[in-house]
Design an enzyme around this catalytic site. Structure first.
Site, PDB file in Angstrom:
ATOM      1  N   LYS A   1       0.852  -1.184   0.000  1.00 23.13           N
ATOM      2  CA  LYS A   1       0.000   0.000   0.000  1.00 23.13           C
ATOM      3  C   LYS A   1       0.891   1.238   0.000  1.00 23.13           C
ATOM      4  O   LYS A   1       1.976   1.230   0.614  1.00 23.13           O
ATOM      5  CB  LYS A   1      -0.878  -0.035   1.256  1.00 23.13           C
ATOM      6  CG  LYS A   1      -1.981   1.014   1.308  1.00 23.13           C
ATOM      7  CD  LYS A   1      -2.828   0.804   2.569  1.00 23.13           C
ATOM      8  CE  LYS A   1      -3.974   1.793   2.670  1.00 23.13           C
ATOM      9  NZ  LYS A   1      -4.814   1.535   3.870  1.00 23.13           N
TER      10      LYS A   1
ATOM     11  N   SER B   1      -9.660   1.413   2.986  1.00 20.34           N
ATOM     12  CA  SER B   1      -8.840   2.211   2.099  1.00 20.34           C
ATOM     13  C   SER B   1      -7.791   1.426   1.331  1.00 20.34           C
ATOM     14  O   SER B   1      -7.223   1.932   0.367  1.00 20.34           O
ATOM     15  CB  SER B   1      -8.144   3.305   2.914  1.00 20.34           C
ATOM     16  OG  SER B   1      -7.254   2.720   3.858  1.00 20.34           O
TER      17      SER B   1
ATOM     18  N   SER C   1      -9.639  -1.102   7.133  1.00 23.11           N
ATOM     19  CA  SER C   1      -9.093  -0.809   5.802  1.00 23.11           C
ATOM     20  C   SER C   1      -8.393  -1.964   5.110  1.00 23.11           C
ATOM     21  O   SER C   1      -8.130  -1.892   3.916  1.00 23.11           O
ATOM     22  CB  SER C   1      -8.146   0.389   5.876  1.00 23.11           C
ATOM     23  OG  SER C   1      -8.893   1.579   5.927  1.00 23.11           O
TER      24      SER C   1
END
Lengths: 466, 481
Positions: B78, B153, B177
């Protein structure tokens, strides 16, 4: 009534590294922004790693100031925007959300009366800003070498009443902190103080930007006078923050009225909360060095006069040297040598470090004075030579020819010379003690003070048939 | 033709047996990325140099060396996990082009174990969001239907794993997330016990509750990832240990274990398909010898509110450093006063970040802290006590991962409150520091449904075993169409 409270910031200069990273604690003399790393620059993703030595120092300071030692400690974030803060928040301490700072409420008497301490907290020093230029060419330069250095803030209640007490308090505090071994107050910027001043029922005025303890006294004195005059003319004192103007020696109000800042304090989750068990706290307390007051009392017990004991006990370096040097009976003489001669020769940290005077040297010197082998004057000269070049006392006496002349034949020779040169005085000597003293003085002059006074008098008496 | 759809462990086994080379596998992965990522936009950076790194892995193996437990496995990270050789932007204009001066511990451990970084994944800006629609670089699409959001996310990581653009990914989980996009994209998403993974190099959003966590196609792959990245780190004093091993215990089964179904998460207001999938999962676990019954976590109803107060407070402070002086594209600031410059610089932050920072300025402020921040801390305390009590009765707590099915892009973005509620089932694990995992369980109306299992702190290995058991009875067959 006057009420003065102090906020004293003290860097823990005794530490090797900063509060949360391995960068150097001693940033002085380094080129700007060379004593930094991702952590103290607040680079995204970095986390603080608490320096345990800093926590220990802050706890010791709290203990030495009679503060309550907390059981649960935490760090908090004080959020505000300023270019000298790399993260735009300062990691500090607070008493909130069931946790406390390194020192809770307490009180201490450092001479001049008891002063309550509100709190002792450990926090990070911000960077340093230098403003330059004028008008359109104005610049603001930031140096982060200092950012993250461990700083202890000591907040007092408004218990001080006059500027002289303020000065005495901070200077005694500086001695105390140095004695704890946590800081060197002599280093530039190592100790800084702000004062909160109010008179009568008037509002509290904070005076910032005070560079030295001498200026702190001046600033407080100015502020009291300003407020009292304002009140006597029928005015009211506004609560505000004023800056000390070192050049003009006045306090100046900020041009723009600042809003009461809201720092949005909340607990710092990146530093695990600390539970201080009783065992740790008491062993920490046991490690506290002897306090200045206790030391003063101990010195008085050795027969050292109060004034000398006062001076010696408040200086941690020289009291340690003294303690190593004296054997008991010679304490008074050594204390004398240290306070009236050595402290004048080596006052600064550098001079102290470079000094050749050792505990053994002091002990020998005192022994020579006590036995009458060296006059005080010669002892002073020997001490100077020892300070400058080191070496043992015997060598110095030999080299400089400092030893007292006690040999009666040698003194008799000099006495004969003096009587021959001063027939008038010699004639008067039988009836006039002043004339004897005069002759003794002449002998001293010829021997550069080395002749033993008792031996000289008896030789004069003998020569004059007394 | 190299099959890149195999699990990470299958790749590792293939590599060790000599049937797959790292070069071939990584080359095929990069080829897959070129073929599909234009549609998905799961990645915001692709590392072509990964191929050279894969060749080096092969060379090490050929010369008899040990290339590590990940031996050339293609992974993604990420874009809030710092990589010293690849930009790390948090998908914000504020950090566009920013290359960190150091490597995150989790990345260093993963790459040190032989994993090859093929790219950085898309995310909601600074991890604030639940759909990946708040990325400053454009949204990611769900491989199960490109009109659907992938969750967030860590939506880029979940989509990349589901679409075989990598074998595994590391995301971060602040309120769900990792688990939420894992559920929406039908992959495994694991949020470890707080402190199990180092946060050194994970760019903070809400530091007191977030953890990095693996997204993988199988539970055992997640265990493999944890074996490599978990454990104490001197750079992060909040890390805990010792821990693991994880992979070794994944086949322990769930027989005799007590599973509590969280009543509030399968009752009123929950999408019927989602609730029935969770109940179905529980009954299948009973079939494996687990005992299931309902349990109530009453404080859970305050958890979303507490979560947003705490995360906004921490975010407001963590992101304060982005003042344009040290980060942010160079702007003409000359002549501006600092507050004006600050305002100018902060216009680089997107709407969701701005919303949470405004909240973050309000809720801990002197006049409001008692009403918001203090209350949120108390709610967190009450929730923690209730969850701790539940773990005296149960080994695992079960619920749907997300209360709704994956929805269409653009359908909720203008309604922050309805978006916030998407977190309802996941935030409790973050607020209480407990580990939780989302396991793909079913496909309803062509949309994935994940089931969440939560365990007590430091029971991550047990949780993986339970997740492995659930995976074994999952109704999902295969990946996206």
């Amino acid at each position: 009534m006057r009420r003065i409270g102090l906020e004293i910031h003290c860097q823990l200069t005794g530490l090797e590294s900063k509060l949360f990273c391995p960068c150097r604690s001693d940033y002085r003399g380094m080129a700007p922004n060379t004593n930094t790393c991702p952590t103290c620059m607040g680079v995204p993703g970095t986390l603080p790693r608490l320096n345990r030595g800093a926590l220990r120092g802050a706890l010791l300071i709290g203990m030495a100031l009679g503060c309550k030692t907390p059981e649960r400690l935490a760090f908090f974030r004080k959020n505000y925007f300023y270019p000298d803060l790399p993260k735009n928040f300062q990691t500090t301490q607070l008493d909130a959300y069931w946790h406390s700072s390194a020192g809770g409420p307490g009180s201490v008497d450092l001479g001049g009366g008891s002063v309550r301490i509100r709190r002792v907290q450990l926090e990070e020093d911000p960077g340093r800003i230098t403003y330059g230029g004028e008008g359109r060419n104005r610049t603001t330069l930031v140096d982060y070498n200092r950012a993250g250095v461990a700083l202890v803030e000591i907040v007092t209640e408004p218990d001080l009443e006059d500027p002289a007490h303020v000065r005495r308090f901070v200077s005694a505090l500086a001695d105390l902190l140095e004695n704890l071994g946590v800081t060197d107050p002599g280093l530039e910027g190592a100790m800084r103080a702000d004062a909160n001043v109010s008179v009568g029922d008037g509002a509290r005025v904070e005076v910032k930007n005070v560079g030295s303890f001498r200026d702190l006294e001046r600033a407080v004195r100015f502020e009291i006078t300003r407020q009292e005059e304002l009140v006597s003319r029928g005015g009211t004192v506004a609560g505000e923050t004023r800056q000390w103007d070192e050049g003009r020696r006045i306090t100046v109000g900020a041009r723009v009225k600042e809003d009461d800042p809201d720092y949005r304090y909340f607990p710092e989750g990146d530093i695990p909360w600390i539970r201080l068990d009783r065992g740790t706290a008491s062993s920490l307390r046991a490690s506290l060095p002897e306090g200045i007051a206790e030391r003063r009392a101990r010195y008085a017990g050795l027969g050292i006069p109060a004034q000398v004991a006062d001076v010696l006990s408040s200086d941690s370096h020289y009291s340690a040297l003294f303690d190593r040097a004296h054997t008991g009976p010679d304490a008074k003489e050594i204390a004398n040598l240290v306070t009236s001669d050595l402290m004048g020769l080596a006052a600064t940290r550098e001079e102290r470090r470079g000094s050749g005077v050792t505990a053994g040297g002091l002990r020998d010197l005192a022994a020579a004075v006590i036995s009458g082998r060296l006059s005080r004057k010669s002892a002073k000269e020997a001490l100077l030579r020892m300070h400058e070049g080191g070496g043992d006392l015997e060598g110095i006496i030999r080299e400089a020819g400092l030893g007292n002349v006690t040999d009666s034949a040698e003194i008799a020779g000099v006495v004969a010379e003096v009587i021959a040169e001063e027939p008038g005085a010699a004639a008067d000597a039988a009836s006039n003690p002043e004339a004897v003293n005069y002759l003794v003085g002449m002998v001293m002059k010829k021997t550069r003070g080395r002749a033993d006074p008792a031996a000289t008098i008896s030789e004069i008496r003998r020569a004059l048939g007394g | 033709m190299t099959d890149i759809g195999i699990s990470a462990l299958e790749y590792v086994e293939g590599f060790r047996s000599g049937s797959i080379s790292a070069e071939d596998f990584v080359a095929a992965t990069l080829e897959r990325i070129r073929g599909i990522d234009g549609d998905l936009h799961a990645l915001v950076a692709v590392r072509e140099e990964a191929l050279d790194e894969a060749r080096r892995v092969d060379k090490v193996a050929r010369s008899g060396g040990d290339p590590g437990p990940c031996c050339g496995m293609p992974v993604t990270l990420k874009d809030n996990i710092c990589t010293a050789d690849t930009p790390t932007t948090c998908c914000s204009r504020m950090l566009e082009g920013y290359v960190p001066p150091y490597e995150a511990t989790v990345s260093a451990r993963l790459r040190g174990a032989g994993a090859v970084l093929v790219g950085k994944t898309n995310m909601d800006e600074f991890a604030m969001g639940l759909t990946t629609e708040f990325s400053a670089f454009g949204p990611t699409r769900n491989p199960w239907g490109t009109d659907l959001v992938p969750g967030g996310s860590s939506g880029g990581s979940a989509a990349a794993v589901a679409a075989c653009e990598c074998s595994a990914s590391l995301g971060s989980d602040t309120g769900g997330s990792v688990r939420n996009p894992a559920s929406f994209c039908s992959v495994v998403g694991f949020k470890p016990t707080y402190g199990l993974l180092s946060r050194h190099g994970l760019i903070s959003y809400a530091n007191s509750i977030e953890q990095a966590g693996p997204l993988t196609r199988t539970v055992r792959d997640a265990a493999l990832m944890l074996d490599v990245v978990a454990g104490p780190d001197p750079m992060d004093p909040t890390t805990v240990g010792p821990c693991g091993p994880y992979l070794a215990g994944t086949e322990a089964g769930i027989e005799g274990r007590r599973v509590g179904i969280i009543r509030e998460m399968v009752g009123d207001g929950v999408d019927g398909a989602v609730a029935s999938a969770a109940r179905d999962a529980a009954s299948r676990l009973e079939g494996l010898g687990a005992s299931c019954s309902e349990v109530s976590i009453e404080a859970a109803r305050y958890s979303v509110a507490a979560y947003y107060v705490i995360t906004s407070t921490e975010a407001g402070s963590n992101l304060a450093r982005f003042d344009g002086l040290r980060y942010g594209a160079a702007r003409e600031g000359s002549g501006l006063a600092y507050p004006d410059y600050l305002e100018e610089a902060r216009s680089l932050l997107g709407p969701e970040v701005a919303r949470r920072m405004v909240l973050g300025a309000l809720v801990p402020s002197a006049g409001h802290a008692g009403r918001y921040f203090l209350k949120a801390q108390k709610a967190r305390g009450a929730l923690t006590r209730e969850v701790a009590a539940a773990f005296k009765e149960f080994d695992f707590l079960l619920s749907p991962t997300v209360p709704v099915l994956p929805f269409e892009l653009g359908s909720r973005i203008d309604d922050p409150v309805s978006l916030f509620l998407v977190d309802a089932n996941t935030v409790a694990a973050n607020l209480t520091g407990r580990p939780a995992v989302s396991v793909p369980y079913d496909i309803r109306d062509g949309r994935p449904v994940g089931v969440q299992l939560m365990a007590d702190s430091m029971r991550d290995a047990d949780l993986l075993a339970a997740a492995r058991a659930l995976e074994g009875v999952s109704r999902v067959e295969g990946g996206p169409p």
